[in-house]
Design a protein around this motif. Structure first.
Motif, short mmCIF file in Angstrom:
data_model
loop_
_atom_site.label_atom_id
_atom_site.label_comp_id
_atom_site.label_asym_id
_atom_site.label_seq_id
_atom_site.Cartn_x
_atom_site.Cartn_y
_atom_site.Cartn_z
N TYR A 224 46.66 83.21 42.42
CA TYR A 224 47.93 83.69 42.99
C TYR A 224 48.50 82.67 43.96
CZ TYR A 224 51.10 86.38 45.98
OH TYR A 224 52.19 86.80 46.71
N HIS B 19 49.79 79.71 42.17
CA HIS B 19 51.10 80.08 41.62
C HIS B 19 52.19 79.94 42.69
CE1 HIS B 19 54.27 82.61 39.91
NE2 HIS B 19 54.20 83.37 40.99
N ARG C 214 49.05 89.97 35.23
CA ARG C 214 47.91 89.27 34.61
C ARG C 214 46.97 90.25 33.92
NH1 ARG C 214 46.39 84.04 36.26
NH2 ARG C 214 44.19 84.61 36.32
N TYR D 133 51.90 90.29 40.74
CA TYR D 133 51.28 89.16 40.05
C TYR D 133 49.96 89.58 39.39
CZ TYR D 133 49.03 84.62 39.35
OH TYR D 133 48.39 83.53 38.81
N PHE D 134 49.11 90.29 40.15
CA PHE D 134 47.82 90.73 39.61
C PHE D 134 48.03 91.69 38.43
CE2 PHE D 134 46.00 90.37 44.19
CZ PHE D 134 45.94 88.98 44.06
N ALA E 44 51.94 90.18 45.64
CA ALA E 44 50.64 89.85 45.05
C ALA E 44 50.24 90.90 44.02
CB ALA E 44 49.58 89.76 46.15
N HIS F 160 41.72 86.15 40.66
CA HIS F 160 43.00 86.72 41.07
C HIS F 160 43.63 86.01 42.29
CE1 HIS F 160 40.70 90.00 39.08
NE2 HIS F 160 41.85 90.16 38.44
#
Length: 314
Positions: free
Chosen positions: A74, A77, A55, A51-52, A48, A70
């Protein structure tokens, strides 16, 4: 999660998610969570965080993470792009929620952003299991003796595979006809009674198949002393194909099968809960399969109407 355990960390309010993950993992170890849980939570949270950070084009502070910007994207996704099944997302959700509860207690975040996290609904299905006939065909096709006996322990005593491979020689009590699981899920201990069939099989393993080794593990190997779960599942997959069983048989399916057979024998669900090591009977209720033959017999024996049958208009 005890607040007095967690408040000792004194985390900075500007801490990044990556830094906070390590403090959270340390708190899990302090609470004696299992190695599997700690590893799974850490990997989920690091995923995670990647991913954050992508972005945001850089490290993200925990206090800046929101549900709508967020967390919800996620999980979208995970489901839409990575095709994660909703039923498989439990670890990710549990990790995220536990992490933010930890941060809330630490006063790093003012409010848990996962509180209103919404996931797609998943239709509950019965847990897959083997019938007893399928199991005995299957186990006869396991060509590695140590794996065959581990499979017997799982299917005839309901142990998790991680519990089976951690058993020591002292944990199997032939006089008391039981197996002592010292480090179950959540590091909880329990005693599991075993029947004559399994006792005989385990004695056969000790006499004819266990290698001469210094290891104290019951299921020991000569070269490394231990056996991996991945290798066990590989051998089980091979046996499934050889047996011609059209099911995805893993080590955990054997535990499911044990529970299902107990249900079929009308064993009290509370007793099943105890031997499986479930915290809640609600977890155990997932094994309450409806067997079609039993259902047919039960309905056939029920009389809904009087002996004269349905009243006519005459």
């Amino acid at each position: 999660m005890d607040a007095h355990i967690l408040t000792q960390y004194g985390l900075d309010q500007n801490i990044t998610m990556k830094e906070a993950i390590e403090a959270f993992v340390e708190s899990l170890a302090f609470q004696k969570k299992s190695r599997e849980t700690i590893r799974g939570y850490r990997l989920s949270l690091l995923d995670a965080n990647r991913y954050f950070s992508e972005r945001m084009n850089g490290p993200i502070r925990c206090r800046d993470i929101t549900l709508h910007q967020h967390i919800q994207p996620y999980f979208t996704h995970l489901f839409q792009e990575r095709k994660l099944q909703v039923a498989s997302a439990k670890r990710y959700v549990s990790a995220m929620r536990s992490f933010f509860r930890f941060l809330e207690i630490q006063d790093v975040v003012g409010k848990d952003p996962t509180a209103r996290l919404q996931l797609p609904r998943v239709r509950k299905t019965e847990r897959e299991h083997l019938t007893q006939d399928e199991f005995y065909l299957f186990v006869s096709c396991i060509d590695i003796p140590i794996v065959r006996y581990i499979a017997l322990v799982q299917a005839l005593a309901g142990l998790r595979v991680s519990e089976a491979i951690q058993l020591t020689l002292d944990d199997v009590d032939f006089d008391g006809q039981c197996i002592r699981v010292r480090h179950g899920k959540g590091d909880k201990a329990r005693t599991v009674p075993i029947n004559e069939e399994l006792m005989s099989a385990l004695q056969d393993y000790l006499m004819h198949h266990r290698p001469a080794t210094q290891s104290l593990l019951f299921f020991a190997t000569k070269r490394t002393g231990t056996i991996s779960i991945a290798y066990i599942n590989l051998v089980l997959e091979r046996a499934t194909k050889q047996a011609g069983i059209d099911k995805h048989v893993t080590s955990h399916i054997l535990r499911h099968s044990y529970a299902s057979w107990l249900v079929k024998q009308n064993v009290n669900i509370v007793h099943i809960q105890k031997v499986l090591g479930h915290e809640s009977v609600r977890t155990t209720s997932g094994y309450m399969h409806v067997y079609q033959d039993d259902l047919q017999e039960a309905i056939s024996n029920v009389r809904f109407l009087p002996e004269k049958g349905v009243a006519s208009d005459e």
